[in-house]
Design a protein around this motif. Structure first.
Motif, mmCIF file in Angstrom:
data_model
loop_
_atom_site.group_PDB
_atom_site.id
_atom_site.type_symbol
_atom_site.label_atom_id
_atom_site.label_comp_id
_atom_site.label_asym_id
_atom_site.label_seq_id
_atom_site.Cartn_x
_atom_site.Cartn_y
_atom_site.Cartn_z
ATOM 1 N N LEU A 1 -0.586 19.647 7.366
ATOM 2 C CA LEU A 1 -1.102 18.474 8.075
ATOM 3 C C LEU A 1 -1.174 18.736 9.580
ATOM 4 O O LEU A 1 -2.110 18.303 10.251
ATOM 5 N N GLY A 2 -0.176 19.448 10.105
ATOM 6 C CA GLY A 2 -0.173 19.766 11.528
ATOM 7 C C GLY A 2 -1.372 20.602 11.931
ATOM 8 O O GLY A 2 -2.062 20.300 12.915
ATOM 9 N N LEU A 3 -1.649 21.659 11.168
ATOM 10 C CA LEU A 3 -2.788 22.533 11.480
ATOM 11 C C LEU A 3 -4.108 21.794 11.336
ATOM 12 O O LEU A 3 -5.015 21.941 12.162
ATOM 13 N N VAL A 4 -4.217 20.991 10.268
ATOM 14 C CA VAL A 4 -5.464 20.254 10.040
ATOM 15 C C VAL A 4 -5.716 19.256 11.175
ATOM 16 O O VAL A 4 -6.836 19.146 11.684
ATOM 17 N N ALA A 5 -4.669 18.526 11.592
ATOM 18 C CA ALA A 5 -4.830 17.542 12.671
ATOM 19 C C ALA A 5 -5.070 18.208 14.020
ATOM 20 O O ALA A 5 -5.669 17.604 14.907
ATOM 21 N N LEU A 6 -4.603 19.448 14.190
ATOM 22 C CA LEU A 6 -4.918 20.186 15.412
ATOM 23 C C LEU A 6 -6.400 20.537 15.453
ATOM 24 O O LEU A 6 -7.030 20.523 16.517
ATOM 25 N N LEU A 7 -6.962 20.851 14.278
ATOM 26 C CA LEU A 7 -8.393 21.131 14.204
ATOM 27 C C LEU A 7 -9.200 19.882 14.538
ATOM 28 O O LEU A 7 -10.149 19.919 15.312
ATOM 29 N N LYS A 8 -8.784 18.770 13.925
ATOM 30 C CA LYS A 8 -9.456 17.496 14.160
ATOM 31 C C LYS A 8 -8.513 16.369 13.782
ATOM 32 O O LYS A 8 -7.966 16.368 12.679
ATOM 33 N N PRO A 9 -8.247 15.416 14.698
ATOM 34 C CA PRO A 9 -7.359 14.288 14.369
ATOM 35 C C PRO A 9 -7.768 13.632 13.056
ATOM 36 O O PRO A 9 -8.957 13.445 12.780
ATOM 37 N N ILE A 10 -6.760 13.286 12.228
ATOM 38 C CA ILE A 10 -7.016 12.757 10.888
ATOM 39 C C ILE A 10 -6.939 11.233 10.909
ATOM 40 O O ILE A 10 -5.899 10.656 11.209
ATOM 41 N N THR A 11 -8.048 10.600 10.581
ATOM 42 C CA THR A 11 -8.077 9.142 10.431
ATOM 43 C C THR A 11 -7.977 8.815 8.948
ATOM 44 O O THR A 11 -8.699 9.397 8.135
ATOM 45 N N VAL A 12 -7.078 7.901 8.593
ATOM 46 C CA VAL A 12 -6.837 7.608 7.175
ATOM 47 C C VAL A 12 -7.126 6.140 6.870
ATOM 48 O O VAL A 12 -7.189 5.305 7.765
ATOM 49 N N GLN A 13 -7.308 5.867 5.586
ATOM 50 C CA GLN A 13 -7.601 4.509 5.156
ATOM 51 C C GLN A 13 -6.329 3.665 5.098
ATOM 52 O O GLN A 13 -5.217 4.175 5.058
ATOM 53 N N LYS A 14 -6.535 2.338 5.058
ATOM 54 C CA LYS A 14 -5.423 1.396 5.055
ATOM 55 C C LYS A 14 -4.499 1.608 3.860
ATOM 56 O O LYS A 14 -3.274 1.545 3.973
ATOM 57 N N GLY A 15 -5.086 1.891 2.683
ATOM 58 C CA GLY A 15 -4.281 2.087 1.483
ATOM 59 C C GLY A 15 -3.341 3.281 1.603
ATOM 60 O O GLY A 15 -2.209 3.242 1.124
ATOM 61 N N MET A 16 -3.816 4.354 2.263
ATOM 62 C CA MET A 16 -2.970 5.533 2.462
ATOM 63 C C MET A 16 -1.777 5.183 3.335
ATOM 64 O O MET A 16 -0.648 5.632 3.080
ATOM 65 N N VAL A 17 -2.004 4.374 4.389
ATOM 66 C CA VAL A 17 -0.932 4.009 5.323
ATOM 67 C C VAL A 17 0.131 3.152 4.639
ATOM 68 O O VAL A 17 1.338 3.400 4.790
ATOM 69 N N TRP A 18 -0.301 2.157 3.878
ATOM 70 C CA TRP A 18 0.641 1.176 3.348
ATOM 71 C C TRP A 18 1.104 1.449 1.918
ATOM 72 O O TRP A 18 2.040 0.805 1.443
ATOM 73 N N ILE A 19 0.466 2.389 1.209
ATOM 74 C CA ILE A 19 0.850 2.634 -0.185
ATOM 75 C C ILE A 19 1.246 4.093 -0.422
ATOM 76 O O ILE A 19 2.401 4.392 -0.734
ATOM 77 N N GLU A 20 0.288 5.032 -0.269
ATOM 78 C CA GLU A 20 0.583 6.419 -0.630
ATOM 79 C C GLU A 20 1.659 7.063 0.232
ATOM 80 O O GLU A 20 2.556 7.738 -0.278
ATOM 81 N N ILE A 21 1.588 6.879 1.559
ATOM 82 C CA ILE A 21 2.611 7.474 2.433
ATOM 83 C C ILE A 21 3.993 6.877 2.154
ATOM 84 O O ILE A 21 4.976 7.628 2.036
ATOM 85 N N PRO A 22 4.136 5.554 2.032
ATOM 86 C CA PRO A 22 5.445 5.003 1.645
ATOM 87 C C PRO A 22 5.924 5.488 0.281
ATOM 88 O O PRO A 22 7.128 5.696 0.096
#
Length: 328
Positions: free
Chosen positions: A98-119
């Motif tokens: 995730l660090g390398l990918v976000a260094l290439l380009k900042p990662i914008t995620v959907q609302k469901g990822m923030v409140w469901i998958e990551i938790p």
């Protein structure tokens, strides 16, 4: 003279074992890629949607190397190698990929990822910590077969959540997979499985040989070499997704793989043979918990629902520091 010959022999054995590990990793990557292609073609033949293929078969394919390596280690009753592989792979996925990918380009995620998958990814690590440390009253610190059944039930629940989510999505969002002939499709599946089995065997046996030769523990080998090697499919998939401006696949691949590793790979390994738990893994689990929590908080700092470059740099630097501490 005899001492010199012994040292020379030891170095030759290490070089040979290292070459076998490299070959094993190559077979794991080839096997995962071939299995995904063949299984995706089979799924389309069975009229599964493109989105269902991406979220199930492809996600499983990138986690297949961890499954094979951990299952092989379980057959040899190498508990430290199993946990080192799973926890180490999750840390590598979270901090480095995730660090390398976000260094290439900042990662914008959907609302469901923030409140469901990551938790969920944070919660499953907490559950693994509780079960493995026998905090629910078990007699010994381990992942027992009963624990494995519980984890598999949770995995089934996660898959049901994905299935319910698919009903709300359109299969037109994902480009169609290439259609293969029946012969080519079956060949991909057989070659993929063969590559995974042989590659997993080479990695486990060779890594164990190196550990025994230099007195390095199975834990350290699992947390470093084996973990990084089995995470290569996730690395390739996420980097390619980022370069194609598909942030959902990039972060979804990592978070989904981390959930698969805990809820599928650990219990399958424990069903083969209960996994004895070494309490020194608590530090590595705390690092994983901390990284998952940092990822969740990062969704609210800077630009909302985005992993920025400076946050990616924090992940990478943190992992480098953790690895150096672990090794030295």
């Amino acid at each position: 003279m005899e001492l010199l010959l012994h040292l020379l022999y030891k170095w030759i054995c290490m070089i040979v074992a290292s070459l076998w590990i490299i070959l094993g990793f190559a077979l794991l990557i080839f096997g995962a890629d071939a299995l995904v292609k063949g299984a995706s073609a089979l799924a389309k033949r069975l009229k599964m949607s493109d989105l269902a293929i991406g979220l199930t078969i492809v996600a499983f394919g990138t986690s297949a190397p961890e499954l094979v390596v951990s299952s092989a280690a379980s057959l040899n009753q190498q508990s430290d190698l199993i946990l080192g592989n799973v926890i180490g792979s999750n840390n590598f996925n979270l901090f480095i990929i995730l660090g390398l990918v976000a260094l290439l380009k900042p990662i914008t995620v959907q609302k469901g990822m923030v409140w469901i998958e990551i938790p969920i990814s944070l919660g499953v690590v907490a559950i693994l910590f509780v079960l493995s440390n026998a905090l629910l009253g078990a007699e010994v610190a381990s992942v027992s077969r009963l624990d494995a059944i519980l984890l598999l039930v949770l995995f089934a629940g996660f898959m049901f959540y994905i299935y319910k989510g698919l009903a709300k999505e359109s299969s037109e969002d994902i480009p169609p997979e290439k259609i293969y002939s029946t012969t080519k499709m079956i060949s991909f599946i057989i070659l993929g499985l063969g590559g995974l089995v042989l590659g997993g065997h080479l990695v486990v046996t060779s890594a164990t040989d190196i550990a025994m030769s230099f007195g390095v523990s199975d834990k350290v080998i699992g947390l470093t070499i084996v973990a990084a090697g089995t995470s290569l499919p996730e690395l390739v998939t996420s980097v390619v997704a980022a370069l194609k401006n598909n942030a959902d696949i990039a972060i979804g691949n990592v978070v989904g793989s981390n959930i698969f590793n805990v809820l599928l790979i650990v219990p399958i390994s424990a069903l083969i043979h209960p996994i004895a738990y070494n309490s020194s893994f608590n530090l590595d689990l705390f690092v994983l918990l901390g990284g998952s929590l940092f990822l969740f908080i990062a969704m609210f700092t800077g630009k909302a629902k985005r992993l920025d470059r400076w946050e990616a740099l924090v992940l990478i630097i943190s992992f480098v520091g953790y690895t150096l501490y672990m090794l030295f």
